[in-house]
Design an enzyme around this catalytic site. Structure first.
Site, PDB file in Angstrom:
ATOM      1  N   PHE A 128       0.862  -1.176   0.000  1.00  0.00           N
ATOM      2  CA  PHE A 128       0.000   0.000   0.000  1.00  0.00           C
ATOM      3  C   PHE A 128       0.910   1.241   0.000  1.00  0.00           C
ATOM      4  CE2 PHE A 128      -2.761   3.178   1.872  1.00  0.00           C
ATOM      5  CZ  PHE A 128      -3.997   2.888   1.334  1.00  0.00           C
ATOM      6  N   ASP A 200       2.304  -5.047   9.030  1.00  0.00           N
ATOM      7  CA  ASP A 200       1.126  -4.221   8.812  1.00  0.00           C
ATOM      8  C   ASP A 200      -0.068  -5.168   8.714  1.00  0.00           C
ATOM      9  OD1 ASP A 200      -1.026  -2.864   7.621  1.00  0.00           O
ATOM     10  OD2 ASP A 200       0.337  -1.334   6.844  1.00  0.00           O
ATOM     11  N   TYR A 225     -10.451   0.850  11.020  1.00  0.00           N
ATOM     12  CA  TYR A 225     -11.690   1.045  10.253  1.00  0.00           C
ATOM     13  C   TYR A 225     -11.964  -0.017   9.197  1.00  0.00           C
ATOM     14  CZ  TYR A 225      -8.208   3.387   7.279  1.00  0.00           C
ATOM     15  OH  TYR A 225      -7.092   3.686   6.556  1.00  0.00           O
ATOM     16  N   LYS A 226     -11.091  -1.026   9.072  1.00  0.00           N
ATOM     17  CA  LYS A 226     -11.327  -2.074   8.066  1.00  0.00           C
ATOM     18  C   LYS A 226     -12.087  -3.224   8.732  1.00  0.00           C
ATOM     19  CE  LYS A 226      -7.728  -0.303   5.122  1.00  0.00           C
ATOM     20  NZ  LYS A 226      -6.323  -0.338   4.719  1.00  0.00           N
ATOM     21  N   ARG A 373     -11.740  -5.471  -6.636  1.00  0.00           N
ATOM     22  CA  ARG A 373     -11.373  -6.004  -5.325  1.00  0.00           C
ATOM     23  C   ARG A 373     -12.622  -6.245  -4.490  1.00  0.00           C
ATOM     24  NH1 ARG A 373      -7.750  -3.094  -0.735  1.00  0.00           N
ATOM     25  NH2 ARG A 373      -9.591  -1.779  -0.652  1.00  0.00           N
TER      26      ARG A 373
HETATM   27  C1  LIG Z   1      -5.625   0.818   4.571  1.00  0.00           C
HETATM   28  C2  LIG Z   1      -4.147   0.717   4.681  1.00  0.00           C
HETATM   29  C3  LIG Z   1      -3.396   1.771   5.206  1.00  0.00           C
HETATM   30  C4  LIG Z   1      -4.059   3.058   5.604  1.00  0.00           C
HETATM   31  O1  LIG Z   1      -3.241   3.869   6.350  1.00  0.00           O
HETATM   32  P1  LIG Z   1      -3.848   5.187   7.041  1.00  0.00           P
HETATM   33  O2  LIG Z   1      -2.721   5.753   7.764  1.00  0.00           O
HETATM   34  O3  LIG Z   1      -4.991   4.728   7.881  1.00  0.00           O
HETATM   35  O4  LIG Z   1      -4.367   6.059   5.956  1.00  0.00           O
HETATM   36  C5  LIG Z   1      -2.029   1.586   5.346  1.00  0.00           C
HETATM   37  N1  LIG Z   1      -1.437   0.446   4.956  1.00  0.00           N
HETATM   38  C6  LIG Z   1      -2.128  -0.591   4.442  1.00  0.00           C
HETATM   39  C7  LIG Z   1      -1.426  -1.845   4.053  1.00  0.00           C
HETATM   40  C8  LIG Z   1      -3.498  -0.470   4.266  1.00  0.00           C
HETATM   41  O5  LIG Z   1      -4.186  -1.478   3.724  1.00  0.00           O
END
Ligand SMILES: *Cc1c(COP(=O)(O)O)cnc(C)c1O
Length: 414
Positions: A128, A200, A225-226, A373
């Site tokens: 990401f 992560d 939030y996921k 997705r």
């Molecule tokens: C959703 C996600 C993020 C989001 O990071 P924020 O700091 O909450 O914006 C980061 N890394 C991964 C792998 C994600 O899937």
């Protein structure tokens, strides 16, 4: 015929897994198949009431006393422990704070300081984007060099780099393809050369067992939030293994992480506990919403969530796709041991296909460059939902409905 057989199979799978179906713990709009819980989890029952109580009674009536009487101060660590239980981290090692991005920054700089003389931060260039951006930015601050290596090649590369390795920072599940990477192998490889590892968990926390302590993970970060369903912009979490807390010298030395924040000392001394990962005043309403949302996991074992729901749902979706949309490219691993809780498909018009599905109330998302997705949040989806999604996909593709011009218009958020 095919449809009848699949419908019968969906019914029998839903019966077989009925005792793990927690749809009743969520408030989902009727007529919607929600396959985007890996981007924004659905609203659990009880959250609206908990937030209303926090606003009207705790804030409105009790005012500032609530920092003590409602233990707003302790909420970051209290809710952290609840998340810890879901990811296999014993109490006292997880804190709710900030965003995943900010927490990753803290970990990278702290890890560099714990491994002086080592200069490599290994990470996945296809991760990401924020993970790669933060790795680069934090590495610059900490004097590390970022090397981008796929998780599949990481163990071998770590062994080659040997005592140059400071930190390996990887996602446990690939956000695009849903591939579940080998957390135990990468962790072991890093430890074999004396390096640290950060995971992560954005796409695994709340969807599967992670076993942070069992695999001896040094650090982890992840979103609220996921799959944890904490609501839009929910605060994130950070895990620091117990043996590292006293040496976790993170760079954002805000007053909330001080050993005695209310001594108001001009000199910084970090808290002896996980609270040293705190920075500034937490978003209390967000933390309390997340706490209420986590009640959806009460009495739930993550091993069952993984096997009886996540893998059952994604496995059945693959079965449906093979039967109803043969020929579409499946980007996610078919092997259960290598699949997270999502199924990604490749299509040259992926963006428009996703929009056409959304118009039919089958909500997934698009990821560059060509990924449809579909996330299968294990607590609130059924096998009947899975079949419905596949049937709509067949129609959208079969009739080329996705070619309608309105499905190519892009919003600010995709
Ligand atoms: C959703 C996600 C993020 C989001 O990071 P924020 O700091 O909450 O914006 C980061 N890394 C991964 C792998 C994600 O899937």
């Amino acid at each position: 015929m095919v449809d009848d057989a699949l419908a019968a199979r969906a019914r029998s799978l839903d019966e077989e897994h009925h005792d793990t179906d927690l749809r009743g713990r969520f408030r989902l709009p009727a007529g919607t198949t929600y396959l985007d819980g890996n981007s924004l989890g659905a609203l659990p029952v009880g959250v609206a009431e908990a937030v209303a109580d926090a606003v009207t009674r705790q804030w409105g009536n009790d005012l500032i006393a609530s920092w003590n009487t409602a233990d707003w101060w302790g909420a970051s660590a209290r809710v952290g422990d609840r998340i810890g239980a879901l990811v296999g981290s014993a109490p006292g090692q997880v804190l709710v704070a900030d965003s995943t991005s900010v927490n990753l920054f803290k970990v990278v700089v702290a890890a560099a300081r714990m491994r002086p003389g080592r200069d490599i931060l290994l990470t996945d260039g296809d991760s990401f984007p924020t993970d790669v951006h933060i790795a680069e930015g934090a590495a610059r601050v900490a004097g590390l060099v970022v090397e981008r290596v796929s998780p599949a090649d990481a163990p071998a590369r770590i062994a080659e780099l040997g005592d140059r390795m400071a930190l390996a920072a990887y996602s446990s599940v690939d956000y695009r393809t849903g591939e579940l990477w080998d957390l135990p192998a990468i962790t072991r490889a890093a430890h074999d050369v004396g390096a640290l590892v950060c995971w992560d968990l954005c796409h695994s926390a709340g969807a599967m067992e992670v076993g942070l302590d069992g695999h001896d993970a040094d650090f982890a970060v992840g979103c609220g939030y996921k799959y944890l369903n904490g609501g839009p912009g929910a605060p994130a979490f950070i895990h620091v293994a117990a043996q590292h807390i006293s040496s976790f010298d993170q760079p954002l030395t805000g007053w909330n992480g001080h050993a005695e924040p209310f001594a108001m000392s001009p000199d910084y001394a970090p808290a002896p506990t996980i609270e040293r990962a705190r920075v500034g005043t937490p978003p209390v309403l967000g933390v309390l919403a997340l706490e209420a949302a986590l009640k959806a996991f009460d009495g739930v074992g993550m091993a069952g969530v993984r096997r009886r729901r996540s893998l059952a749902l994604t496995g059945f979706f693959l079965e449906c796709v093979d039967a109803l949309v043969p020929g579409i490219v499946v980007a996610s691993p078919r092997d259960d041991a290598r699949r997270g809780s999502q199924v990604s498909l490749r299509h040259p018009h992926a963006y428009a296909v996703v929009q056409a599905l959304i118009a039919r109330r089958v909500i997934g998302d698009f990821r560059e460059p060509d990924i449809i997705r579909l996330g299968f949040a294990p607590l609130y989806l059924t096998h009947a939902d899975v079949l419905r999604a596949a049937e709509h996909l067949r129609e959208v593709l079969g009739t080329r409905e996705f070619a309608r011009p309105e499905f190519s218009v892009r919003g600010a958020v995709t």
